[in-house]
Design a protein around this motif. Structure first.
Motif, short mmCIF file in Angstrom:
data_model
loop_
_atom_site.label_atom_id
_atom_site.label_comp_id
_atom_site.label_asym_id
_atom_site.label_seq_id
_atom_site.Cartn_x
_atom_site.Cartn_y
_atom_site.Cartn_z
N LEU A 43 -36.70 19.06 126.49
CA LEU A 43 -37.47 17.92 126.96
C LEU A 43 -37.19 16.74 126.03
N GLU A 44 -37.17 15.56 126.60
CA GLU A 44 -37.15 14.37 125.77
C GLU A 44 -38.58 13.87 125.68
N THR A 45 -39.02 13.53 124.46
CA THR A 45 -40.39 13.14 124.24
C THR A 45 -40.48 11.80 123.52
N SER A 46 -41.67 11.24 123.53
CA SER A 46 -41.95 10.03 122.77
C SER A 46 -43.31 10.18 122.12
N ALA A 47 -43.34 10.21 120.80
CA ALA A 47 -44.62 10.27 120.10
C ALA A 47 -45.35 8.94 120.27
N GLY A 50 -46.45 9.07 124.03
CA GLY A 50 -47.05 10.35 124.38
C GLY A 50 -46.32 11.06 125.50
N GLU A 51 -45.25 10.46 126.00
CA GLU A 51 -44.52 11.05 127.13
C GLU A 51 -43.96 12.43 126.76
N ASN A 52 -44.30 13.42 127.57
CA ASN A 52 -43.82 14.81 127.47
C ASN A 52 -44.26 15.55 126.21
N VAL A 53 -45.13 14.95 125.39
CA VAL A 53 -45.58 15.65 124.18
C VAL A 53 -46.44 16.85 124.57
N GLU A 54 -47.46 16.62 125.37
CA GLU A 54 -48.31 17.73 125.81
C GLU A 54 -47.51 18.70 126.67
N GLU A 55 -46.62 18.18 127.51
CA GLU A 55 -45.81 19.02 128.39
C GLU A 55 -44.96 20.01 127.59
N ALA A 56 -44.48 19.61 126.41
CA ALA A 56 -43.68 20.51 125.58
C ALA A 56 -44.48 21.74 125.19
N LEU A 58 -47.25 22.84 126.72
CA LEU A 58 -47.61 23.57 127.94
C LEU A 58 -46.43 24.41 128.45
N LYS A 59 -45.24 23.83 128.38
CA LYS A 59 -44.04 24.54 128.84
C LYS A 59 -43.82 25.81 128.00
N CYS A 60 -43.98 25.69 126.69
CA CYS A 60 -43.83 26.86 125.82
C CYS A 60 -44.90 27.90 126.13
N ALA A 61 -46.13 27.45 126.26
CA ALA A 61 -47.24 28.37 126.53
C ALA A 61 -47.04 29.09 127.86
N ARG A 62 -46.61 28.35 128.90
CA ARG A 62 -46.37 28.98 130.21
C ARG A 62 -45.27 30.02 130.13
N THR A 63 -44.22 29.71 129.40
CA THR A 63 -43.10 30.63 129.27
C THR A 63 -43.53 31.90 128.53
N ILE A 64 -44.30 31.74 127.47
CA ILE A 64 -44.79 32.90 126.73
C ILE A 64 -45.70 33.74 127.61
N LEU A 65 -46.61 33.10 128.33
CA LEU A 65 -47.51 33.83 129.22
C LEU A 65 -46.74 34.59 130.29
N ASN A 66 -45.72 33.95 130.87
CA ASN A 66 -44.89 34.63 131.87
C ASN A 66 -44.19 35.85 131.28
N LYS A 67 -43.71 35.72 130.04
CA LYS A 67 -43.03 36.85 129.39
C LYS A 67 -44.01 37.99 129.11
N ILE A 68 -45.25 37.66 128.81
CA ILE A 68 -46.27 38.69 128.60
C ILE A 68 -46.56 39.38 129.93
N GLU A 69 -46.72 38.59 130.99
CA GLU A 69 -47.04 39.16 132.30
C GLU A 69 -45.93 40.04 132.86
N THR A 70 -44.67 39.71 132.55
CA THR A 70 -43.55 40.52 133.04
C THR A 70 -43.23 41.69 132.11
N GLY A 71 -43.91 41.74 130.96
CA GLY A 71 -43.68 42.83 130.02
C GLY A 71 -42.56 42.59 129.04
N GLU A 72 -41.92 41.42 129.09
CA GLU A 72 -40.86 41.12 128.12
C GLU A 72 -41.42 40.98 126.71
N LEU A 73 -42.63 40.47 126.60
CA LEU A 73 -43.31 40.34 125.32
C LEU A 73 -44.59 41.16 125.35
N ASP A 74 -44.85 41.87 124.27
CA ASP A 74 -46.06 42.68 124.17
C ASP A 74 -46.82 42.25 122.92
#
Length: 108
Positions: A43-47, A50-56, A58-74
């Protein structure tokens, strides 16, 4: 080349200072290609704006949650890099759509 020790690690490459496009040293294409070659999110961001700062985050958190739900991460496995927070602060995840239904049923 980026080579994390844990193959399930979530890394996001953030190109900061998006608001200074005229002073750019790395093109979007270069950074995007680097991220893709190294299996990173990008992502390209701007402090400043504020562009894409929160999205960065959220994107990490969603990816981690998806990996937990699929069993890739325990989170229970030692060394996973993830741990549960305080159980009293944790909210149960509701299936999609149920939050909207709950709001409609609210008597407030």
């Amino acid at each position: 080349e980026v080579s994390p020790t844990n193959p399930n690690i979530v890394i996001i490459l953030c190109g900061n200072k998006k608001d200074l496009d005229a002073d750019r040293e790395v093109t979007f294409l270069e950074a995007s290609r680097f991220a893709q070659e190294n299996e990173l999110m990008f992502l390209e961001t701007s402090a400043l704006t504020g562009e894409n700062v929160e999205e960065a985050f959220l994107k990490c958190a969603r990816t981690i949650l998806n990996k937990i739900e699929t069993g890739e991460l325990d989170p229970e496995r030692m060394g996973s890099g993830i741990q549960y927070g305080d159980a009293s602060l944790r909210q149960l995840r509701q299936p999609r759509g149920s939050a909207a239904q709950a709001k409609q049923q609210c008597n407030c």
